[in-house]
Scaffold this active site. Structure first.
Site, PDB file in Angstrom:
ATOM      1  N   ASP A 192      31.957  46.194  50.150  1.00 35.27           N
ATOM      2  CA  ASP A 192      32.482  46.399  51.496  1.00 35.27           C
ATOM      3  C   ASP A 192      33.881  45.805  51.588  1.00 35.27           C
ATOM      4  O   ASP A 192      34.056  44.620  51.900  1.00 35.27           O
ATOM      5  CB  ASP A 192      31.541  45.727  52.504  1.00 35.27           C
ATOM      6  N   ASP A 214      41.581  24.414  35.747  1.00 28.44           N
ATOM      7  CA  ASP A 214      42.644  24.965  36.586  1.00 28.44           C
ATOM      8  C   ASP A 214      43.950  24.212  36.362  1.00 28.44           C
ATOM      9  O   ASP A 214      45.035  24.810  36.356  1.00 28.44           O
ATOM     10  CB  ASP A 214      42.249  24.875  38.068  1.00 28.44           C
ATOM     11  N   ARG A 250      43.481  54.152  50.210  1.00 32.36           N
ATOM     12  CA  ARG A 250      42.820  55.427  50.470  1.00 32.36           C
ATOM     13  C   ARG A 250      43.576  56.246  51.512  1.00 32.36           C
ATOM     14  O   ARG A 250      43.696  57.451  51.402  1.00 32.36           O
ATOM     15  CB  ARG A 250      41.380  55.192  50.945  1.00 32.36           C
ATOM     16  N   GLU A 260      37.398  48.783  44.790  1.00 33.59           N
ATOM     17  CA  GLU A 260      37.371  48.181  46.121  1.00 33.59           C
ATOM     18  C   GLU A 260      38.024  46.804  46.062  1.00 33.59           C
ATOM     19  O   GLU A 260      37.663  45.967  45.240  1.00 33.59           O
ATOM     20  CB  GLU A 260      35.925  48.046  46.581  1.00 33.59           C
ATOM     21  N   ASP A 306      45.013  22.652  33.605  1.00 28.96           N
ATOM     22  CA  ASP A 306      45.641  23.052  32.344  1.00 28.96           C
ATOM     23  C   ASP A 306      46.280  24.434  32.461  1.00 28.96           C
ATOM     24  O   ASP A 306      47.356  24.684  31.913  1.00 28.96           O
ATOM     25  CB  ASP A 306      44.608  23.055  31.214  1.00 28.96           C
ATOM     26  N   LYS A 329      22.636  53.411  52.534  1.00 26.93           N
ATOM     27  CA  LYS A 329      23.013  52.240  53.309  1.00 26.93           C
ATOM     28  C   LYS A 329      21.807  51.341  53.554  1.00 26.93           C
ATOM     29  O   LYS A 329      20.740  51.820  53.964  1.00 26.93           O
ATOM     30  CB  LYS A 329      23.615  52.671  54.654  1.00 26.93           C
ATOM     31  N   TYR A 373      34.974  51.256  40.046  1.00 26.70           N
ATOM     32  CA  TYR A 373      33.780  52.081  39.950  1.00 26.70           C
ATOM     33  C   TYR A 373      34.034  53.537  39.566  1.00 26.70           C
ATOM     34  O   TYR A 373      33.096  54.335  39.523  1.00 26.70           O
ATOM     35  CB  TYR A 373      33.020  52.060  41.283  1.00 26.70           C
ATOM     36  N   CYS A 393      38.277  63.587  86.246  1.00 29.95           N
ATOM     37  CA  CYS A 393      38.854  64.595  87.163  1.00 29.95           C
ATOM     38  C   CYS A 393      37.889  65.018  88.273  1.00 29.95           C
ATOM     39  O   CYS A 393      38.215  65.910  89.067  1.00 29.95           O
ATOM     40  CB  CYS A 393      39.323  65.818  86.374  1.00 29.95           C
ATOM     41  N   GLU A 399      25.286  51.996  41.672  1.00 26.06           N
ATOM     42  CA  GLU A 399      26.303  50.948  41.787  1.00 26.06           C
ATOM     43  C   GLU A 399      26.181  50.285  43.153  1.00 26.06           C
ATOM     44  O   GLU A 399      25.850  50.956  44.140  1.00 26.06           O
ATOM     45  CB  GLU A 399      27.709  51.547  41.669  1.00 26.06           C
ATOM     46  N   CYS A 411      41.885  68.284  83.066  1.00 24.57           N
ATOM     47  CA  CYS A 411      41.252  66.990  82.808  1.00 24.57           C
ATOM     48  C   CYS A 411      42.108  66.211  81.799  1.00 24.57           C
ATOM     49  O   CYS A 411      42.226  66.636  80.637  1.00 24.57           O
ATOM     50  CB  CYS A 411      39.846  67.210  82.269  1.00 24.57           C
ATOM     51  N   LYS A 413      25.249  58.229  41.818  1.00 22.27           N
ATOM     52  CA  LYS A 413      26.086  59.311  41.294  1.00 22.27           C
ATOM     53  C   LYS A 413      25.397  60.001  40.119  1.00 22.27           C
ATOM     54  O   LYS A 413      24.717  59.338  39.324  1.00 22.27           O
ATOM     55  CB  LYS A 413      27.428  58.757  40.788  1.00 22.27           C
ATOM     56  N   SER A 425      35.379  60.725  51.167  1.00 21.21           N
ATOM     57  CA  SER A 425      34.336  59.785  51.563  1.00 21.21           C
ATOM     58  C   SER A 425      32.989  60.290  51.037  1.00 21.21           C
ATOM     59  O   SER A 425      32.872  61.441  50.611  1.00 21.21           O
ATOM     60  CB  SER A 425      34.287  59.656  53.086  1.00 21.21           C
ATOM     61  N   LEU A 426      31.974  59.439  51.069  1.00 18.41           N
ATOM     62  CA  LEU A 426      30.643  59.803  50.605  1.00 18.41           C
ATOM     63  C   LEU A 426      29.751  60.123  51.794  1.00 18.41           C
ATOM     64  O   LEU A 426      29.885  59.527  52.864  1.00 18.41           O
ATOM     65  CB  LEU A 426      30.019  58.657  49.808  1.00 18.41           C
ATOM     66  N   CYS A 464      32.685  68.528  80.636  1.00 22.80           N
ATOM     67  CA  CYS A 464      33.563  68.785  81.773  1.00 22.80           C
ATOM     68  C   CYS A 464      34.246  70.131  81.503  1.00 22.80           C
ATOM     69  O   CYS A 464      34.978  70.265  80.518  1.00 22.80           O
ATOM     70  CB  CYS A 464      34.604  67.688  81.916  1.00 22.80           C
ATOM     71  N   ASP A 522      47.492  25.795  35.212  1.00 22.62           N
ATOM     72  CA  ASP A 522      48.718  25.652  36.009  1.00 22.62           C
ATOM     73  C   ASP A 522      49.852  25.031  35.206  1.00 22.62           C
ATOM     74  O   ASP A 522      51.019  25.409  35.371  1.00 22.62           O
ATOM     75  CB  ASP A 522      48.430  24.805  37.259  1.00 22.62           C
ATOM     76  N   LYS A 529      27.562  49.115  46.564  1.00 23.06           N
ATOM     77  CA  LYS A 529      28.664  49.592  47.405  1.00 23.06           C
ATOM     78  C   LYS A 529      29.344  48.377  48.027  1.00 23.06           C
ATOM     79  O   LYS A 529      28.832  47.766  48.957  1.00 23.06           O
ATOM     80  CB  LYS A 529      28.141  50.523  48.498  1.00 23.06           C
ATOM     81  N   CYS A 567      32.724  64.487  86.328  1.00 21.51           N
ATOM     82  CA  CYS A 567      33.611  63.948  85.299  1.00 21.51           C
ATOM     83  C   CYS A 567      34.268  62.665  85.792  1.00 21.51           C
ATOM     84  O   CYS A 567      34.820  62.645  86.906  1.00 21.51           O
ATOM     85  CB  CYS A 567      34.678  64.987  84.941  1.00 21.51           C
TER      86      CYS A 567
END
Length: 669
Positions: free
Chosen positions: A117, A34, A136, A173, A36, A312, A225, A409, A113, A430, A288, A83-84, A424, A38, A115, A406
């Site tokens: 986060d 690092d 996005r 991502e 060298d 998931k 991806y 109301c 792949e 309301c 996919k 979205s998936l 309601c 810099d 996923k 409710c």
């Protein structure tokens, strides 16, 4: 130093530093220390300052970011960032696999792949240089965060190698590595500042900071991806990703080509354990279809691609105590119970509330106040109660009883036969329903009225200026400009947005009315068929269900909506304000009945039109696009590289096979 010598030295240092940058941040194979690195970077900074005529925005020195603050412009995506759909079990993945096999009926490969986060990003490259980076956003348009993305060292400013398209997009991502997140929280703790919740939220928040130099200090990372463009090097998604790796992009080594669903299951089993060794947060696996031609053939729903799904990983489950239950009222009048919990950490965030969905859930869980409950994040996003530790229940604990009136109301709630939720019925009196309907009406996918968001709607309602959708079109500048947080410019912006909304097409106006079960896609189907709001109002249930994809539930909801005088009065008022309640003459003039009653399957690639354009032509001429061949199919519109199984099935069923030219002649005739 002479100019020519300085230029050679600057060019050499830039190339050397970019090479080391790539080896360190993308390949994780550093060749120098690092220190060298810099020192070389400082030398380049010194030379660029001494010879400013050789300045280059793509120089390694420009990754640190300036401290100039600026707001982000919104940019429309060339390709929507959808979205998936999610799966949580092997059974759901088998259903996904069966749907694809039914639609395309031929052998195919999957790509698996991890996923990641973090925060989704779309990068545009032209002639090998990074031109723009867009978040996005809402999937149609996002924020231009190029100035911040340029500070991320694993993202190439200029591409390596050769063979990349003249222009293309790559999506990925933006993530914050665990060790960076931990260091950041340690610094905040020492400074007495509140701790950050999790790496995902921190990455997203960092990406939207107005000071790029702070973004640079946060050491964000990125994995890519997906490539998008007209001239990509390969037909396979996996092969394109490998090419992108050659150009300098960070592609996860976990990405794998799978030739069967069993191989997909093996991949998931492996990474459900191994993911804990990955240096950034992951919450699942994306599966996919590899072939881009098959992806195009499978197409999209209104919200997600049919050729991909996110599996998931099982959510983290923890115990805490239920202290109380409160109730929320939505714009449709649906009442949702919410559990208020002792704060507990789940999947990196502190959870204090969890949805209980409806009365049946409460009954089935046999919930009592002060119960010890088990909470998890459904899909690692929305917390939910999954069970109760009955052994820890106090003998005097009070059961949770769903409310009868409710909470807003005091109207007695109703529950229709076959419905899970209580409602309601007081939709005109309301407050949450009224405000919710206005918020839906002004939202981007509906009337898209600039300047009117949730807070402003709340303000207008509380001050009595807007108690209904109709009231919005009666607002005056002098009423708005004196309100808190608004002023002259904001007031004019709202009025301009209301005026512009009068040009919104009929399908968006129909969606904006908020008829239950009438989403964007259904609204478009209805307007294409009925052409005017008056025709829709006069339709019987029997006539409505004859329309493609309109079932009993949707038809009954439409009939009920227009049976109420207040709704008819609102439509009449909005008509007088100039809103579009009929399909435009231009759109109607392009419509014919030449293909009426015909079901057409499109397969392959075409010379004169894209598949989307051909689908539009079919719809404009009264035909129906279908994804798979059956006895009800009238024509197979066949292009180059079409699936052999489709051709075989069409021949077997005696379905007419037509070329692009033959199809266009049908329209000319």
């Amino acid at each position: 130093m002479e100019r020519e010598e300085a230029y050679r030295k600057i060019a050499g240092l830039r190339k050397e530093l970019e090479d080391h940058n790539y080896k360190y941040y993308v390949l994780a194979q550093p060749e120098i220390s690092d220190y060298d690195f810099d020192m070389k970077l400082r030398e380049l900074e010194r030379l660029e300052a001494e010879f400013p005529e050789f300045a280059d925005p793509y120089s390694p020195t420009q990754r640190v970011g300036s401290d100039i603050s600026k707001a982000f412009d919104q940019v429309e995506h060339r390709y929507p960032m959808l979205s998936l759909s999610n799966a949580y079990s092997e059974g759901e993945l088998r259903d996904f696999d069966n749907r694809i096999k039914k639609l395309i009926g031929e052998d195919f490969e999957y790509v698996c792949e991890l996923k990641f986060d973090g925060s989704s990003i779309s990068l545009l490259y032209e002639k090998g240089k990074l031109v723009r980076a867009v978040t996005r956003g809402d999937g149609v348009k996002g924020d231009d965060v190029t100035v911040n993305v340029r500070t991320i060292r694993s993202i190439p400013l200029t591409l390596r190698g050769e063979g990349y398209p003249e222009i293309f997009e790559i999506r990925g991502e933006i993530v914050m590595p665990f060790h960076v997140f931990d260091e950041l929280n340690k610094e905040r703790e020492e400074a007495g500042e509140p701790l950050l919740a999790n790496p995902r939220n921190t990455a997203a928040g960092t990406l939207k900071m107005l000071n790029p130099s702070v973004v640079a200090s946060r050491k964000l990372d990125a994995y890519f991806y997906s490539l998008m463009g007209d001239t990509l090097p390969a037909e396979g998604h996996f092969e394109n990703l490998q090419q992108a790796g050659e150009w300098g992009f960070k592609i996860s080594e976990a990405t794998q080509l799978c030739r069967s669903l069993d191989e997909v299951f093996a991949y998931i089993s492996k990474w459900d354990v191994e993911r804990h060794k990955v240096p950034v947060a992951t919450d699942g696996v994306v599966i996919k279809v590899n072939s881009r031609n098959l992806q195009e053939e499978l197409g999209f729903t209104a919200k997600s691609p049919r050729w991909a799904i996110a599996y998931k990983f099982k959510a983290e489950n923890v115990a805490t105590v239920l202290r109380s239950v409160s109730y929320q009222v939505g714009r449709t009048g649906a009442v949702t119970p919410v559990a208020n919990l002792d704060p507990v950490q789940i999947a990196g965030t502190v959870v204090k509330r969890a949805s209980l969905h409806n009365a049946d859930i409460i009954k089935n869980l046999d919930l009592h106040l002060d119960d010890t409950v088990f909470v998890e994040k459904g899909g690692e996003i929305i917390p939910k109660i999954t069970g109760v530790d009955a052994e820890k229940r106090h003998p005097m604990a009070q059961p949770v009883i769903f409310i009868e009136k409710c909470p807003e109301c005091e109207t007695t709630l109703v529950r229709s036969e076959g419905e899970a939720a209580h409602y309601c019925p007081n939709e005109t009196g309301c407050p949450p329903q009224i405000k919710g309907k206005m918020e839906h009406f002004v939202s981007r996918k509906a009337m898209d009225i600039d300047g009117l968001g949730q807070e402003t709607i709340e303000l207008l309602y509380n001050t009595g200026l807007a108690k209904s959708i109709a009231d919005l079109y009666l607002l005056k500048k002098e009423q708005l400009s004196v309100l808190e947080r608004l002023g002259e410019k904001s007031a004019q912006r709202i009025l301009d947005g209301l005026t512009a909304s009068k040009e919104a097409p009929f399908e968006r106006v129909l969606f904006a009315l908020g008829i239950r079960y009438v989403g964007e896609t259904v609204a478009k189907k209805l307007t294409n068929e009925v052409h005017t709001i008056d025709n829709l109002i006069q339709k019987t249930k029997e006539e409505l269900v004859e329309i493609d994809e309109i079932g009993d539930r949707i038809a009954e909801s439409i009939i009920e909506f227009f049976s109420k005088p207040e709704h008819l009065g609102m439509v009449d008022f909005l008509k007088k304000q100039g809103l579009q309640f009929q399909v435009s003459e231009d759109k109607l003039s392009n419509r014919t009945d030449k293909l009426k009653g015909l079901s057409i399957v499109i397969s392959g690639t075409f010379e004169k039109h894209s598949r989307d354009e051909l689908k539009q032509l079919i719809e404009q001429n009264g035909g129906k696009n279908v994804g798979s061949i059956s006895k009800k199919t009238n024509y197979l519109l066949a292009g180059d590289n079409m699936g052999p199984s489709k051709l075989e099935k069409a021949n077997k069923l005696g379905i007419s096979i037509i070329s692009e030219d033959e199809f266009l002649k049908m329209l000319d005739g």
